[in-house]
Design a protein around this motif. Structure first.
Motif, PDB file in Angstrom:
ATOM      1  N   UNK A 391       0.814  -1.220   0.000  1.00 41.24           N
ATOM      2  CA  UNK A 391       0.000   0.000   0.000  1.00 41.24           C
ATOM      3  C   UNK A 391       0.846   1.268   0.000  1.00 41.24           C
ATOM      4  N   UNK A 392       1.941   1.345   0.786  1.00 40.57           N
ATOM      5  CA  UNK A 392       2.775   2.560   0.718  1.00 40.57           C
ATOM      6  C   UNK A 392       3.391   2.781  -0.665  1.00 40.57           C
ATOM      7  N   UNK A 393       3.780   1.718  -1.341  1.00 43.60           N
ATOM      8  CA  UNK A 393       4.320   1.846  -2.694  1.00 43.60           C
ATOM      9  C   UNK A 393       3.230   2.363  -3.637  1.00 43.60           C
ATOM     10  N   UNK A 394       2.045   1.798  -3.498  1.00 44.10           N
ATOM     11  CA  UNK A 394       0.912   2.241  -4.322  1.00 44.10           C
ATOM     12  C   UNK A 394       0.569   3.693  -4.047  1.00 44.10           C
ATOM     13  N   UNK A 395       0.629   4.101  -2.780  1.00 44.54           N
ATOM     14  CA  UNK A 395       0.218   5.451  -2.401  1.00 44.54           C
ATOM     15  C   UNK A 395       1.070   6.526  -3.071  1.00 44.54           C
ATOM     16  N   UNK A 396       2.337   6.232  -3.298  1.00 49.20           N
ATOM     17  CA  UNK A 396       3.198   7.237  -3.940  1.00 49.20           C
ATOM     18  C   UNK A 396       3.321   7.021  -5.448  1.00 49.20           C
ATOM     19  N   UNK A 397       2.577   6.051  -5.986  1.00 43.92           N
ATOM     20  CA  UNK A 397       2.540   5.851  -7.430  1.00 43.92           C
ATOM     21  C   UNK A 397       3.732   5.115  -7.997  1.00 43.92           C
ATOM     22  N   UNK A 398       4.550   4.506  -7.152  1.00 44.14           N
ATOM     23  CA  UNK A 398       5.694   3.737  -7.629  1.00 44.14           C
ATOM     24  C   UNK A 398       5.229   2.373  -8.134  1.00 44.14           C
ATOM     25  N   UNK A 399       6.067   1.716  -8.937  1.00 48.95           N
ATOM     26  CA  UNK A 399       5.687   0.473  -9.599  1.00 48.95           C
ATOM     27  C   UNK A 399       6.703  -0.627  -9.315  1.00 48.95           C
ATOM     28  N   UNK A 400       6.237  -1.883  -9.442  1.00 47.63           N
ATOM     29  CA  UNK A 400       7.084  -3.059  -9.220  1.00 47.63           C
ATOM     30  C   UNK A 400       6.806  -4.083 -10.313  1.00 47.63           C
ATOM     31  N   UNK A 401       7.859  -4.536 -10.982  1.00 48.07           N
ATOM     32  CA  UNK A 401       7.766  -5.641 -11.934  1.00 48.07           C
ATOM     33  C   UNK A 401       8.488  -6.841 -11.340  1.00 48.07           C
ATOM     34  N   UNK A 402       7.791  -7.969 -11.259  1.00 44.78           N
ATOM     35  CA  UNK A 402       8.357  -9.245 -10.828  1.00 44.78           C
ATOM     36  C   UNK A 402       8.559 -10.117 -12.065  1.00 44.78           C
ATOM     37  N   UNK A 403       9.671 -10.868 -12.089  1.00 39.76           N
ATOM     38  CA  UNK A 403       9.998 -11.694 -13.252  1.00 39.76           C
ATOM     39  C   UNK A 403      10.754 -12.922 -12.758  1.00 39.76           C
ATOM     40  N   UNK A 404      10.436 -14.101 -13.298  1.00 40.40           N
ATOM     41  CA  UNK A 404      11.097 -15.328 -12.851  1.00 40.40           C
ATOM     42  C   UNK A 404      11.107 -16.361 -13.962  1.00 40.40           C
ATOM     43  N   UNK A 405      12.241 -17.027 -14.138  1.00 42.69           N
ATOM     44  CA  UNK A 405      12.322 -18.169 -15.041  1.00 42.69           C
ATOM     45  C   UNK A 405      11.674 -19.381 -14.407  1.00 42.69           C
ATOM     46  N   UNK A 406      11.029 -20.225 -15.223  1.00 37.36           N
ATOM     47  CA  UNK A 406      10.314 -21.370 -14.655  1.00 37.36           C
ATOM     48  C   UNK A 406      11.225 -22.548 -14.344  1.00 37.36           C
ATOM     49  N   UNK A 407      12.447 -22.586 -14.897  1.00 32.00           N
ATOM     50  CA  UNK A 407      13.382 -23.663 -14.545  1.00 32.00           C
ATOM     51  C   UNK A 407      14.483 -23.162 -13.621  1.00 32.00           C
ATOM     52  N   UNK A 408      14.225 -22.074 -12.931  1.00 29.95           N
ATOM     53  CA  UNK A 408      15.157 -21.522 -11.940  1.00 29.95           C
ATOM     54  C   UNK A 408      15.132 -22.413 -10.708  1.00 29.95           C
ATOM     55  N   UNK A 409      16.284 -22.967 -10.348  1.00 25.86           N
ATOM     56  CA  UNK A 409      16.363 -23.816  -9.161  1.00 25.86           C
ATOM     57  C   UNK A 409      17.081 -23.119  -8.012  1.00 25.86           C
ATOM     58  N   UNK A 410      17.163 -21.808  -8.088  1.00 25.66           N
ATOM     59  CA  UNK A 410      17.546 -21.004  -6.940  1.00 25.66           C
ATOM     60  C   UNK A 410      16.281 -20.364  -6.369  1.00 25.66           C
ATOM     61  N   UNK A 411      15.688 -19.458  -7.128  1.00 27.04           N
ATOM     62  CA  UNK A 411      14.443 -18.808  -6.715  1.00 27.04           C
ATOM     63  C   UNK A 411      13.293 -19.455  -7.482  1.00 27.04           C
ATOM     64  N   UNK A 412      12.416 -20.116  -6.769  1.00 23.45           N
ATOM     65  CA  UNK A 412      11.336 -20.861  -7.402  1.00 23.45           C
ATOM     66  C   UNK A 412      10.281 -19.932  -7.992  1.00 23.45           C
ATOM     67  N   UNK A 413       9.896 -20.208  -9.244  1.00 23.24           N
ATOM     68  CA  UNK A 413       8.795 -19.459  -9.855  1.00 23.24           C
ATOM     69  C   UNK A 413       7.510 -19.629  -9.048  1.00 23.24           C
ATOM     70  N   UNK A 414       7.347 -20.775  -8.407  1.00 20.62           N
ATOM     71  CA  UNK A 414       6.174 -20.970  -7.546  1.00 20.62           C
ATOM     72  C   UNK A 414       6.176 -19.980  -6.388  1.00 20.62           C
ATOM     73  N   UNK A 415       7.354 -19.752  -5.830  1.00 18.41           N
ATOM     74  CA  UNK A 415       7.466 -18.854  -4.678  1.00 18.41           C
ATOM     75  C   UNK A 415       7.150 -17.417  -5.089  1.00 18.41           C
ATOM     76  N   UNK A 416       7.657 -16.996  -6.252  1.00 21.05           N
ATOM     77  CA  UNK A 416       7.386 -15.644  -6.722  1.00 21.05           C
ATOM     78  C   UNK A 416       5.911 -15.475  -7.059  1.00 21.05           C
ATOM     79  N   UNK A 417       5.312 -16.503  -7.663  1.00 22.02           N
ATOM     80  CA  UNK A 417       3.880 -16.443  -7.962  1.00 22.02           C
ATOM     81  C   UNK A 417       3.059 -16.394  -6.676  1.00 22.02           C
ATOM     82  N   UNK A 418       3.489 -17.146  -5.673  1.00 22.24           N
ATOM     83  CA  UNK A 418       2.779 -17.133  -4.392  1.00 22.24           C
ATOM     84  C   UNK A 418       2.812 -15.744  -3.779  1.00 22.24           C
ATOM     85  N   UNK A 419       3.967 -15.089  -3.826  1.00 25.27           N
ATOM     86  CA  UNK A 419       4.061 -13.740  -3.277  1.00 25.27           C
ATOM     87  C   UNK A 419       3.158 -12.781  -4.043  1.00 25.27           C
TER      88      UNK A 419
END
Length: 519
Positions: A391-419
């Motif tokens: 909400x604080x990020x939204x309130x000031x109009x800032x933006x966030x792009x999330x991006x993840x490879x599906x065969x990434x075995x460090x950061x799971x795409x499932x985990x990023x999608x869950x967030x």
């Protein structure tokens, strides 16, 4: 009017003209100005510039004034790279990776090309301490975390602390601070991106978080769980069995996107059960089947885990890339160059010993997270970046792009999608759509590379969203796999989650126009 008065008016006019001529005198070229910054202090004397020198252009990189500065009260350092010509008036703050210890470079494959082509000024930190190259196996020990100040800088403060003096040196050099400030990072740099979005939403106008390791506690739990199973007797899969598993997964799941191309574009729909490959009786009887120990490894990789109280969890990794160097081979399987260990094992050993147990001799094969919940709460409070309330990020109009490879075995795409789903649930769809978008890259490994197309300029997409009001999902962005020659070998539309690229049934299978984004 007397002659005296006329003379006085003329003298005043000439003085004015002389003053204007002085203002028009050519300013010192920025390349000459660069070394004059050395030795100056920033942040009311808390930061000193150790070096300022010109680095010659090396296309696509322009000529830079490279400024290295350090905080007097800690081991935190930062580097600013300031274009000597053609600056676009904007800042791109670069997130680091791993256990840091060195400055990031925009030439690394995970960063957007527009950093160079649009001539951004950049800043990056060492993550709070220095680990001079080469990065040997001792790097994975993470012993800097035993120092409270270095731990705090690494976990959450390094970029936030470096930003004000970084902007100050930019103002001294260019004569004006940046009119827009952006952040781009991958892996631990992606973690730092989420930390900025959640805890310091006033710092940046737009944030690009590639493979964001925000759930660091769950991630290292899962790393440890998998590494222990891989090291268990018979737990590792040799190359032949990796191929056996990968081919079986592709046979079931590759065509779910309408095209058999060796890329699983719908990993969430891939409900593969490794038990179909079980050897008779579960024993290790050869490369044509998997033993019970090997099936247990597959299940450890792909299934969720959590502490008993539910405070820390990980959803597991998707199927896909089981035999690929930019898939399971990148972080899960043992590597000769790492002494037979895996990156997951080395990183989790260092995390457990230096961050949690604070004991270099602790046996990580016996680690039970449920017995360390108090310490995990402490470290998680410093290090975790999973707060879905943007909400604080939204309130000031800032933006966030999330991006993840599906065969990434460090950061799971499932985990990023869950967030991302938690953010939508917390903010509501309307506010979430105004603030954050998630894109998954099928067949792409950690940060870059893999069977799928991985190249996309997310910084340019972010600048367009912030400055023109057009979200990334409406910019018709394309993921490209680029050959060494620079030619595009494969392209797919970049689809906003939960959509995926589905083949239309006709057309060039390597052309983005042959695919639609489908929910």
């Amino acid at each position: 009017m007397t002659k005296l008065m006329q003379w006085l008016l003329l003298a005043a006019a000439l003085a004015t003209l002389a003053g204007c001529g002085g203002d028009d005198a050519p300013a010192m070229p920025l390349a000459e100005k660069c070394p004059t910054l050395q030795g100056k202090t920033l942040g009311n004397g808390s930061v000193v510039i150790d070096e300022a020198k010109v680095a010659a252009a090396a296309p696509p990189q322009p000529e830079y004034c490279v400024v290295t500065a350090r905080f007097k009260d800690s081991a935190l350092r930062f580097e600013a790279r300031l274009p000597t010509t053609g600056w676009n008036g904007k800042l791109a703050f670069l997130g680091g990776g791993g256990f840091d210890g060195a400055m990031p470079t925009a030439a690394a494959a995970q960063f957007s090309e527009s950093i160079f082509t649009e001539r951004y000024a950049t800043i990056g930190t060492n993550g709070g301490y220095d680990y001079p190259p080469p990065r040997d196996l001792n790097y994975f020990k993470g012993e800097f975390a035993l120092d409270a100040a270095q731990l705090l800088d690494f976990a959450q403060q390094s970029e936030h602390r470096a930003l004000p003096p970084g902007k100050e040196v930019m103002a001294q050099f260019f004569g004006t601070p940046p009119r827009r400030s952006y952040f781009e990072g991958c892996s631990m740099g992606g973690h730092d991106a989420l930390m900025q979005a959640q805890r310091f939403p006033e710092d940046f106008d737009g944030i690009v978080a590639r493979a964001p390791a925000g759930n660091v506690m769950g991630l290292f739990m899962q790393f440890n769980r998998i590494a222990r199973q891989v090291k268990a007797p018979g737990g590792a899969l040799n190359a032949a069995r990796q191929n056996l598993l990968a081919n079986a997964v592709l046979a079931q799941c590759d065509g779910l996107d309408g095209l058999n191309d060796g890329i699983i574009a719908r990993p969430a729909a891939c409900q593969f059960d490794a038990r179909v490959l079980r050897c008779t009786g579960g024993a290790d009887t050869g490369d044509s089947c998997l033993s019970d120990a090997q099936i247990a490894t597959v299940q450890a990789v792909t299934s969720p885990t959590a502490t008993a109280n539910g405070a820390w969890s990980h959803p597991g990794y998707p199927f896909g890339g089981e035999n690929a160097s930019k898939g399971w081979g990148e972080y899960i399987w043992p590597q000769t160059g790492l002494g037979g260990a895996s990156p997951q094992g080395l990183f989790s050993d260092g995390f457990i010993r230096s961050f949690i147990a604070r004991d270099a001799s602790f046996d990580t094969a016996t680690w039970n997270p449920d017995q360390w919940l108090a310490r995990m709460d402490t470290i998680g409070g410093l290090f975790g970046a999973t707060d879905p309330n943007l909400a604080p990020l939204h309130a000031r109009g800032a933006k966030l792009i999330l991006w993840n490879g599906t065969t990434d075995t460090s950061v799971s795409a499932r985990d990023t999608a869950r967030y991302y789903e938690q953010v939508v649930s917390t903010l509501g769809t309307k506010k979430a759509d105004e603030t954050v978008e998630l894109f998954l890259a099928p067949g792409v490994g950690h940060c870059f590379g893999g069977a799928g197309p991985d190249k996309v300029d997310l910084l340019q997409a972010m600048a367009t969203w912030v400055e023109q009001g057009v979200p990334a999902s409406q910019q018709k962005l394309v993921l490209r796999r680029v050959e060494a020659s620079g030619a595009t070998a494969m392209a797919r539309p970049m689809c906003k989650y939960p959509a995926y690229p589905r083949y239309k049934g006709t057309g060039d299978a390597n052309a983005a126009a042959s695919f639609d984004c489908v929910n």
